[in-house]
Design a protein around this motif. Structure first.
Motif, PDB file in Angstrom:
ATOM      1  N   GLY A 116       0.776  -1.235   0.000  1.00 49.85           N
ATOM      2  CA  GLY A 116       0.000   0.000   0.000  1.00 49.85           C
ATOM      3  C   GLY A 116       0.808   1.287   0.000  1.00 49.85           C
ATOM      4  N   PRO A 117       1.591   1.583   1.045  1.00 46.59           N
ATOM      5  CA  PRO A 117       2.330   2.850   1.059  1.00 46.59           C
ATOM      6  C   PRO A 117       3.353   2.954  -0.068  1.00 46.59           C
ATOM      7  CG  PRO A 117       2.236   1.877   3.250  1.00 46.59           C
ATOM      8  CD  PRO A 117       1.757   0.827   2.284  1.00 46.59           C
ATOM      9  N   PHE A 118       3.914   1.822  -0.454  1.00 51.29           N
ATOM     10  CA  PHE A 118       4.924   1.837  -1.513  1.00 51.29           C
ATOM     11  C   PHE A 118       4.321   2.204  -2.863  1.00 51.29           C
ATOM     12  CE2 PHE A 118       6.702  -1.563   1.405  1.00 51.29           C
ATOM     13  CZ  PHE A 118       7.569  -0.686   2.055  1.00 51.29           C
ATOM     14  N   GLN A 119       3.033   1.936  -3.036  1.00 50.41           N
ATOM     15  CA  GLN A 119       2.411   2.298  -4.304  1.00 50.41           C
ATOM     16  C   GLN A 119       2.457   3.811  -4.515  1.00 50.41           C
ATOM     17  OE1 GLN A 119      -1.338   0.538  -5.393  1.00 50.41           O
ATOM     18  NE2 GLN A 119      -1.009  -1.268  -4.091  1.00 50.41           N
ATOM     19  N   TYR A 120       2.230   4.573  -3.458  1.00 52.18           N
ATOM     20  CA  TYR A 120       2.274   6.026  -3.588  1.00 52.18           C
ATOM     21  C   TYR A 120       3.696   6.493  -3.940  1.00 52.18           C
ATOM     22  CZ  TYR A 120      -2.339   6.046  -1.437  1.00 52.18           C
ATOM     23  OH  TYR A 120      -3.678   5.844  -1.173  1.00 52.18           O
ATOM     24  N   ALA A 121       4.699   5.841  -3.354  1.00 50.85           N
ATOM     25  CA  ALA A 121       6.087   6.217  -3.643  1.00 50.85           C
ATOM     26  C   ALA A 121       6.453   5.898  -5.089  1.00 50.85           C
ATOM     27  CB  ALA A 121       7.026   5.499  -2.682  1.00 50.85           C
ATOM     28  N   ILE A 122       6.029   4.753  -5.580  1.00 49.89           N
ATOM     29  CA  ILE A 122       6.360   4.385  -6.953  1.00 49.89           C
ATOM     30  C   ILE A 122       5.623   5.269  -7.949  1.00 49.89           C
ATOM     31  CG2 ILE A 122       6.290   2.523  -8.670  1.00 49.89           C
ATOM     32  CD1 ILE A 122       8.476   2.306  -6.476  1.00 49.89           C
ATOM     33  N   ALA A 123       4.450   5.754  -7.579  1.00 54.89           N
ATOM     34  CA  ALA A 123       3.762   6.728  -8.437  1.00 54.89           C
ATOM     35  C   ALA A 123       4.646   7.953  -8.661  1.00 54.89           C
ATOM     36  CB  ALA A 123       2.427   7.130  -7.816  1.00 54.89           C
ATOM     37  N   GLU A 124       5.347   8.372  -7.619  1.00 55.27           N
ATOM     38  CA  GLU A 124       6.277   9.488  -7.771  1.00 55.27           C
ATOM     39  C   GLU A 124       7.511   9.081  -8.565  1.00 55.27           C
ATOM     40  OE1 GLU A 124       7.155  11.837  -4.342  1.00 55.27           O
ATOM     41  OE2 GLU A 124       5.161  11.538  -3.434  1.00 55.27           O
ATOM     42  N   ALA A 125       7.988   7.866  -8.333  1.00 52.09           N
ATOM     43  CA  ALA A 125       9.195   7.393  -9.018  1.00 52.09           C
ATOM     44  C   ALA A 125       9.006   7.354 -10.530  1.00 52.09           C
ATOM     45  CB  ALA A 125       9.581   6.009  -8.497  1.00 52.09           C
ATOM     46  N   LEU A 126       7.849   6.909 -10.970  1.00 53.30           N
ATOM     47  CA  LEU A 126       7.607   6.796 -12.405  1.00 53.30           C
ATOM     48  C   LEU A 126       7.615   8.158 -13.103  1.00 53.30           C
ATOM     49  CD1 LEU A 126       4.867   4.013 -12.483  1.00 53.30           C
ATOM     50  CD2 LEU A 126       7.186   3.858 -13.419  1.00 53.30           C
ATOM     51  N   ARG A 127       7.488   9.219 -12.322  1.00 57.84           N
ATOM     52  CA  ARG A 127       7.475  10.565 -12.904  1.00 57.84           C
ATOM     53  C   ARG A 127       8.836  11.255 -12.790  1.00 57.84           C
ATOM     54  NH1 ARG A 127       2.165  11.278 -14.028  1.00 57.84           N
ATOM     55  NH2 ARG A 127       0.605  10.312 -12.650  1.00 57.84           N
ATOM     56  N   LEU A 128       9.871  10.515 -12.379  1.00 60.73           N
ATOM     57  CA  LEU A 128      11.206  11.104 -12.317  1.00 60.73           C
ATOM     58  C   LEU A 128      11.646  11.553 -13.716  1.00 60.73           C
ATOM     59  CD1 LEU A 128      12.997   8.628  -9.881  1.00 60.73           C
ATOM     60  CD2 LEU A 128      12.480  11.038  -9.435  1.00 60.73           C
ATOM     61  N   PRO A 129      12.509  12.554 -13.790  1.00 62.42           N
ATOM     62  CA  PRO A 129      12.949  13.048 -15.104  1.00 62.42           C
ATOM     63  C   PRO A 129      13.812  12.030 -15.838  1.00 62.42           C
ATOM     64  CG  PRO A 129      14.193  14.097 -13.338  1.00 62.42           C
ATOM     65  CD  PRO A 129      13.099  13.329 -12.670  1.00 62.42           C
ATOM     66  N   ASP A 130      13.966  12.253 -17.137  1.00 65.42           N
ATOM     67  CA  ASP A 130      14.758  11.347 -17.968  1.00 65.42           C
ATOM     68  C   ASP A 130      16.168  11.161 -17.418  1.00 65.42           C
ATOM     69  OD1 ASP A 130      12.522  11.384 -19.530  1.00 65.42           O
ATOM     70  OD2 ASP A 130      13.507  12.138 -21.338  1.00 65.42           O
ATOM     71  N   ALA A 131      16.708  12.183 -16.785  1.00 70.63           N
ATOM     72  CA  ALA A 131      18.082  12.110 -16.279  1.00 70.63           C
ATOM     73  C   ALA A 131      18.255  10.960 -15.302  1.00 70.63           C
ATOM     74  CB  ALA A 131      18.464  13.434 -15.618  1.00 70.63           C
ATOM     75  N   TYR A 132      17.223  10.664 -14.501  1.00 68.90           N
ATOM     76  CA  TYR A 132      17.334   9.541 -13.571  1.00 68.90           C
ATOM     77  C   TYR A 132      17.560   8.241 -14.335  1.00 68.90           C
ATOM     78  CZ  TYR A 132      16.234   5.567 -10.737  1.00 68.90           C
ATOM     79  OH  TYR A 132      16.319   4.334 -10.140  1.00 68.90           O
ATOM     80  N   PHE A 133      16.741   7.992 -15.336  1.00 71.85           N
ATOM     81  CA  PHE A 133      16.822   6.742 -16.087  1.00 71.85           C
ATOM     82  C   PHE A 133      18.140   6.653 -16.860  1.00 71.85           C
ATOM     83  CE2 PHE A 133      12.401   7.812 -15.417  1.00 71.85           C
ATOM     84  CZ  PHE A 133      11.868   6.625 -14.958  1.00 71.85           C
ATOM     85  N   ASP A 134      18.609   7.780 -17.380  1.00 75.49           N
ATOM     86  CA  ASP A 134      19.882   7.807 -18.097  1.00 75.49           C
ATOM     87  C   ASP A 134      21.041   7.475 -17.166  1.00 75.49           C
ATOM     88  OD1 ASP A 134      18.498   8.557 -20.368  1.00 75.49           O
ATOM     89  OD2 ASP A 134      18.965  10.704 -20.162  1.00 75.49           O
TER      90      ASP A 134
END
Length: 383
Positions: free
Chosen positions: A265-283
């Motif tokens: 449950g609480p981790f779902q809210y955190a991953i919602a934010e993670a998926l919106r990280l900028p391209d620089a994170y993934f790079d």
């Protein structure tokens, strides 16, 4: 009736226990030894403190995460999904695979999978009452290749679906546009479903990740599986998802509700934010892992292995025959005592175990100093 996938322990349990007993460096199981972004960890803490997700979340997943998954698919691949009817949150990708196969496969149905394959595939096909049909990837010229003629020949009137995995664990192969187009054409021609495990989608070092759902006439027959664990280095949070048509997602939800019902449950809210990280994170993530891939691959080659440098994932596959070895099981069970490193024999990922007998997989999703120490220890094999 006894099932081949019941009883005993997985190879990961065995090898991790061996690492603990011997103090060896564990390059067997694919989990990072450092946490992901601090901001995302703090988002989980904030959700806990704010009371979000501490009780049962919605059965389909919290709306924030379902919207973030839909936005992620549109942002990266141009695939539009309705977060209310075409996205389902699961307890990691492993539950997504289980629920999908339990929902879509029945007794007598055949499921084609690319061999070698993640060990839960066999168990889940078996639990659904289906029959797995392996199509073997074979190494050549430094890369594992899919024989498209063999794939086509594997399809029968009993074939229900193709269980796809790209980037591919354990070989590290990233299927090309031409290979995926041929698979899509076959699926349409023979009216097959595709369950596509794409958990390593952001860990591609050569080529590009192409979701098969984006190919012509494939969106309506594809369930795509994603996961936060590999992309954000929080594997213990167990947050995964499936995307697909309302009919397919509803079928998976019907099975999933009798597995975990809900989780994380609480981790779902955190991953919602993670998926919106900028391209620089993934790079940055990709660049760091590419450097570790190259470091470990070069070290393994120097130690005497034949190395298949992966185009994606966390893993390097090696051939032990240049070291005078032929049995991956025996080699991996002896390796911790010989030089203090744990690896995994690829034969566990095969129905045709003789095909995988001389191959061994190492994980490089560890700190640089850990990889360097593992290389130093493995250099003893030359002696």
């Amino acid at each position: 009736m006894t099932k081949e996938w019941l009883g005993g322990t997985t190879i990961f349990t065995e090898m991790s226990a061996l690492a603990l007993r011997t103090g060896a460096i564990n390059l067997g199981q694919g989990f990072p030894d450092t946490d992901g972004p601090e901001a995302i960890r703090e988002a989980a803490v904030r959700a806990l403190r704010d009371g979000r997700g501490n009780q049962y979340p919605p059965g389909s997943g919290v709306p924030e995460l379902r919207s973030a998954v839909a936005d992620h698919q549109l942002r990266w691949y141009g695939l539009a999904y309705d977060p209310d009817t075409e996205v389902l949150v699961t307890a990691g990708a492993t539950e997504a695979i289980a629920a999908a196969l339990l929902a879509l496969v029945g007794p007598g149905d055949e499921v084609i999978a690319l061999e070698p394959y993640y060990d839960s595939y066999a168990a889940c096909v078996g639990m659904a009452g289906g029959t797995r049909v392996p199509v073997t990837l074979r190494p050549d010229d430094g890369r594992y290749h899919l024989d498209l003629d063999e794939l086509r020949d594997a399809v029968t009137d009993r074939t229900r679906l193709i269980l796809l995995n790209t980037p591919h664990n354990p070989t590290g192969t990233v299927l090309t546009r031409a290979e995926l187009a041929a698979i899509a054409e076959l699926a349409v021609e023979r009216d097959l479903l595709v369950v596509s495990d794409e958990v390593y989608e952001h860990l591609v070092f050569e080529g590009e990740h192409l979701p098969i759902a984006a190919f012509p006439s494939m969106r309506e027959r594809t369930l795509t599986i994603g996961s936060a664990g590999k992309t954000f280095s929080f594997t213990g949070w167990k947050v995964g998802w499936v995307t697909g048509t309302p009919a397919l997602v509803t079928a998976v939800r019907s099975a999933k509700q009798f597995l975990t019902y809900v989780a994380s449950g609480p981790f779902q809210y955190a991953i919602a934010e993670a998926l919106r990280l900028p391209d620089a994170y993934f790079d940055t993530l990709r660049a760091g892992l590419r450097a570790k891939r190259d470091l470990l691959s070069d070290g393994l080659a120097e130690a005497g292995f034949e190395v298949y440098r992966p185009a994606g994932t966390y893993f390097v596959t090696t051939d032990i025959r240049p070291l005078g070895e032929h049995d991956g099981y025996a080699f991996c069970r002896a390796l911790p005592e010989r030089c203090g490193v744990v690896a995994v024999p690829n034969a566990v990922f095969y129905d045709h175990q003789e095909e995988g007998a001389p191959f061994v997989r190492f994980a490089f999703c560890k700190r640089i100093d850990v990889v360097e120490e593992a290389i130093r220890r493995l250099s003893d094999l030359r002696k």
